[in-house]
Write a protein that holds these residues in place. Structure first.
Motif, PDB file in Angstrom:
ATOM      1  N   ILE A   1       0.811  -1.209   0.000  1.00 46.53           N
ATOM      2  CA  ILE A   1       0.000   0.000   0.000  1.00 46.53           C
ATOM      3  C   ILE A   1       0.848   1.264   0.000  1.00 46.53           C
ATOM      4  O   ILE A   1       0.390   2.332  -0.380  1.00 46.53           O
ATOM      5  N   ASN A   2       2.130   1.134   0.362  1.00 49.76           N
ATOM      6  CA  ASN A   2       2.957   2.324   0.537  1.00 49.76           C
ATOM      7  C   ASN A   2       4.073   2.424  -0.495  1.00 49.76           C
ATOM      8  O   ASN A   2       4.047   3.305  -1.343  1.00 49.76           O
ATOM      9  N   ALA A   3       5.052   1.511  -0.436  1.00 53.78           N
ATOM     10  CA  ALA A   3       6.232   1.659  -1.285  1.00 53.78           C
ATOM     11  C   ALA A   3       6.898   0.318  -1.569  1.00 53.78           C
ATOM     12  O   ALA A   3       6.972  -0.553  -0.696  1.00 53.78           O
ATOM     13  N   ALA A   4       7.379   0.180  -2.807  1.00 52.72           N
ATOM     14  CA  ALA A   4       8.245  -0.930  -3.191  1.00 52.72           C
ATOM     15  C   ALA A   4       9.603  -0.334  -3.541  1.00 52.72           C
ATOM     16  O   ALA A   4       9.707   0.488  -4.448  1.00 52.72           O
ATOM     17  N   CYS A   5      10.642  -0.734  -2.808  1.00 52.48           N
ATOM     18  CA  CYS A   5      11.956  -0.080  -2.923  1.00 52.48           C
ATOM     19  C   CYS A   5      13.038  -1.080  -3.299  1.00 52.48           C
ATOM     20  O   CYS A   5      13.009  -2.244  -2.880  1.00 52.48           O
TER      21      CYS A   5
ATOM     22  N   LYS B   1      23.284   1.454 -13.366  1.00 50.64           N
ATOM     23  CA  LYS B   1      23.413   1.361 -11.916  1.00 50.64           C
ATOM     24  C   LYS B   1      22.516   2.394 -11.231  1.00 50.64           C
ATOM     25  O   LYS B   1      22.450   3.540 -11.647  1.00 50.64           O
ATOM     26  N   ALA B   2      21.848   1.938 -10.170  1.00 56.40           N
ATOM     27  CA  ALA B   2      20.960   2.815  -9.409  1.00 56.40           C
ATOM     28  C   ALA B   2      21.347   2.770  -7.938  1.00 56.40           C
ATOM     29  O   ALA B   2      21.615   1.696  -7.393  1.00 56.40           O
ATOM     30  N   LEU B   3      21.377   3.934  -7.322  1.00 59.82           N
ATOM     31  CA  LEU B   3      21.645   3.989  -5.888  1.00 59.82           C
ATOM     32  C   LEU B   3      20.341   3.913  -5.101  1.00 59.82           C
ATOM     33  O   LEU B   3      20.246   3.206  -4.105  1.00 59.82           O
ATOM     34  N   PHE B   4      19.322   4.669  -5.555  1.00 59.63           N
ATOM     35  CA  PHE B   4      17.994   4.605  -4.954  1.00 59.63           C
ATOM     36  C   PHE B   4      16.966   4.335  -6.048  1.00 59.63           C
ATOM     37  O   PHE B   4      17.065   4.870  -7.150  1.00 59.63           O
ATOM     38  N   LEU B   5      15.972   3.527  -5.716  1.00 57.47           N
ATOM     39  CA  LEU B   5      14.847   3.298  -6.625  1.00 57.47           C
ATOM     40  C   LEU B   5      13.616   3.004  -5.778  1.00 57.47           C
ATOM     41  O   LEU B   5      13.542   1.968  -5.116  1.00 57.47           O
ATOM     42  N   ALA B   6      12.678   3.951  -5.776  1.00 54.76           N
ATOM     43  CA  ALA B   6      11.453   3.807  -4.989  1.00 54.76           C
ATOM     44  C   ALA B   6      10.248   3.880  -5.913  1.00 54.76           C
ATOM     45  O   ALA B   6      10.120   4.824  -6.692  1.00 54.76           O
ATOM     46  N   CYS B   7       9.387   2.876  -5.838  1.00 54.35           N
ATOM     47  CA  CYS B   7       8.152   2.825  -6.624  1.00 54.35           C
ATOM     48  C   CYS B   7       7.008   2.964  -5.626  1.00 54.35           C
ATOM     49  O   CYS B   7       6.669   2.006  -4.927  1.00 54.35           O
ATOM     50  N   ASN B   8       6.420   4.145  -5.576  1.00 58.66           N
ATOM     51  CA  ASN B   8       5.547   4.490  -4.454  1.00 58.66           C
ATOM     52  C   ASN B   8       4.086   4.662  -4.848  1.00 58.66           C
ATOM     53  O   ASN B   8       3.766   5.261  -5.879  1.00 58.66           O
ATOM     54  N   ASN B   9       3.238   4.162  -3.972  1.00 59.44           N
ATOM     55  CA  ASN B   9       1.814   4.462  -4.033  1.00 59.44           C
ATOM     56  C   ASN B   9       1.526   5.706  -3.196  1.00 59.44           C
ATOM     57  O   ASN B   9       0.695   6.531  -3.551  1.00 59.44           O
TER      58      ASN B   9
ATOM     59  N   THR C   1       8.785  11.083  -3.514  1.00 53.57           N
ATOM     60  CA  THR C   1       7.746  11.216  -4.546  1.00 53.57           C
ATOM     61  C   THR C   1       6.672  12.172  -4.015  1.00 53.57           C
ATOM     62  O   THR C   1       5.579  11.749  -3.645  1.00 53.57           O
ATOM     63  N   PRO C   2       6.982  13.477  -3.975  1.00 50.27           N
ATOM     64  CA  PRO C   2       6.105  14.438  -3.301  1.00 50.27           C
ATOM     65  C   PRO C   2       4.738  14.621  -3.936  1.00 50.27           C
ATOM     66  O   PRO C   2       3.824  15.138  -3.287  1.00 50.27           O
ATOM     67  N   ASP C   3       4.561  14.208  -5.191  1.00 52.65           N
ATOM     68  CA  ASP C   3       3.273  14.396  -5.868  1.00 52.65           C
ATOM     69  C   ASP C   3       2.412  13.133  -5.878  1.00 52.65           C
ATOM     70  O   ASP C   3       1.359  13.104  -6.522  1.00 52.65           O
ATOM     71  N   ALA C   4       2.845  12.098  -5.183  1.00 52.65           N
ATOM     72  CA  ALA C   4       2.103  10.841  -5.188  1.00 52.65           C
ATOM     73  C   ALA C   4       0.726  11.005  -4.545  1.00 52.65           C
ATOM     74  O   ALA C   4       0.574  11.703  -3.541  1.00 52.65           O
ATOM     75  N   LYS C   5      -0.271  10.350  -5.139  1.00 53.17           N
ATOM     76  CA  LYS C   5      -1.631  10.337  -4.606  1.00 53.17           C
ATOM     77  C   LYS C   5      -2.108   8.891  -4.502  1.00 53.17           C
ATOM     78  O   LYS C   5      -1.696   8.034  -5.278  1.00 53.17           O
ATOM     79  N   LEU C   6      -2.988   8.649  -3.544  1.00 46.56           N
ATOM     80  CA  LEU C   6      -3.434   7.292  -3.270  1.00 46.56           C
ATOM     81  C   LEU C   6      -4.557   6.829  -4.192  1.00 46.56           C
ATOM     82  O   LEU C   6      -4.917   5.651  -4.164  1.00 46.56           O
ATOM     83  N   ASP C   7      -5.118   7.723  -4.976  1.00 43.03           N
ATOM     84  CA  ASP C   7      -6.295   7.338  -5.755  1.00 43.03           C
ATOM     85  C   ASP C   7      -6.233   7.813  -7.206  1.00 43.03           C
ATOM     86  O   ASP C   7      -7.272   8.028  -7.844  1.00 43.03           O
ATOM     87  N   ASP C   8      -5.015   7.969  -7.748  1.00 40.40           N
ATOM     88  CA  ASP C   8      -4.898   8.482  -9.119  1.00 40.40           C
ATOM     89  C   ASP C   8      -4.640   7.390 -10.151  1.00 40.40           C
ATOM     90  O   ASP C   8      -4.465   7.674 -11.338  1.00 40.40           O
TER      91      ASP C   8
ATOM     92  N   MET D   1       1.474   4.831 -10.109  1.00 42.91           N
ATOM     93  CA  MET D   1       2.557   4.777  -9.128  1.00 42.91           C
ATOM     94  C   MET D   1       3.559   5.864  -9.492  1.00 42.91           C
ATOM     95  O   MET D   1       3.709   6.218 -10.672  1.00 42.91           O
ATOM     96  N   ASP D   2       4.223   6.428  -8.479  1.00 42.69           N
ATOM     97  CA  ASP D   2       5.255   7.442  -8.698  1.00 42.69           C
ATOM     98  C   ASP D   2       6.608   6.791  -8.456  1.00 42.69           C
ATOM     99  O   ASP D   2       6.847   6.223  -7.382  1.00 42.69           O
TER     100      ASP D   2
END
Length: 290
Positions: A128-132, A186-194, A205-212, A215-216
């Protein structure tokens, strides 16, 4: 509708007893059917939820880990969810109003209807939150190496970043977003966020919304490790887009090839070939979103 309270026995909240007393008093005064369950682990919560066949309103008293397990148990049901944030990790609750007032969450929920929000399906799991991935995945494995109970979770996360960044073997990742190849390297950070927050309050991901229905994704490409201190102001200030190595984009489906696994809502998972799909309106959340 029956009101079912599930409490993580490990929940650390001084006024949890006050909350339970208030819940019981309120349910009885309003003649609402209710039940209260104390759990020792995720399997127990799964069994409790599975035992209720008619639609219920579940009050989950715990943090991100408890919420993650419950989200997986609620998939495909018509149940409603009220999160009472009182765990050691409460990143998802940062999306909610009155997140630090657990009594307010309860009382506000009684007058609110559920609103459908998105969930991420990650292979055979849900989050529900983040896949990192990348360094975040490594941190999930090592953040508990030390006892950080006396310092804020965000500081514990940052401390672990500074400890691990110099020994982390920066592996390649490959990203295919909505059928389009977007990155290999190569990636140092990778966050796939809801949602917006993870790691104790970092907001990549400051523009992420839960109902759009999207994923950001925040990708920060590898850079010389000695420059991490120069990058900290942007990372700590939740402004990763200021870094030239940063890319932020939205998608509905993402394939990730990575040899180092991932973490879902802070829980480590070993899979190295990942497919993430947004499931729109998959969970009925009662809490008021900011």
């Amino acid at each position: 509708m029956k009101h079912v309270v599930i409490i993580n026995r490990m929940a650390k909240q001084k006024n949890l007893k006050e909350l339970l007393k208030e819940m019981e008093t309120t349910f009885r005064a309003r003649a609402l059917p209710y039940a209260i369950h104390l759990t020792k682990g995720s399997a127990e919560a799964d069994a409790i939820i599975a035992s209720y066949h008619d639609p219920c309103r579940f009050y989950i008293c715990g943090g991100d880990g408890t919420l993650h397990e419950v989200i997986n148990a609620l998939q495909g049901s018509s149940h409603e969810l009220v999160l009472i944030p009182c765990g050691t990790g409460n990143d998802f609750s940062r999306m909610l109003k009155d997140r630090k007032d657990i009594l307010a969450h309860f009382h506000h929920s009684l007058a609110k209807e559920a609103k459908a929000i998105d969930v991420l399906k990650v292979n055979d799991h849900y989050c529900i939150n983040a896949a990192c991935f990348a360094l975040d995945s490594d941190i999930a494995k090592h953040v508990h190496d030390e006892n950080w109970s006396l310092i804020p979770r965000k500081l514990a996360y940052l401390t672990t970043v500074l400890r691990r960044v110099f020994v982390y073997p920066c592996n390649e990742v490959e990203l295919i977003a909505d059928g389009r190849h977007v990155y290999q390297g190569k990636a140092l950070f990778l966050a796939c966020n809801n949602a917006k927050f993870y790691g104790g309050g970092f907001c990549f991901t400051p523009d992420a919304k839960l109902d759009d229905g999207k994923m950001d994704v925040c990708l920060i490409r590898s850079f010389p490790r000695w420059r991490i201190l120069y990058k900290c102001p942007a990372l700590l200030g939740n402004k990763p887009q200021r870094l030239k190595e940063c890319s932020i984009f939205q998608c509905e489906h993402l394939q990730v090839l990575s040899k180092q696994g991932m973490n879902l809502d802070g829980e480590p998972y070993p899979d190295d070939r990942i497919e993430i799909t947004v499931l729109p309106k998959a969970i009925r959340l009662v809490n008021e979103i900011k």
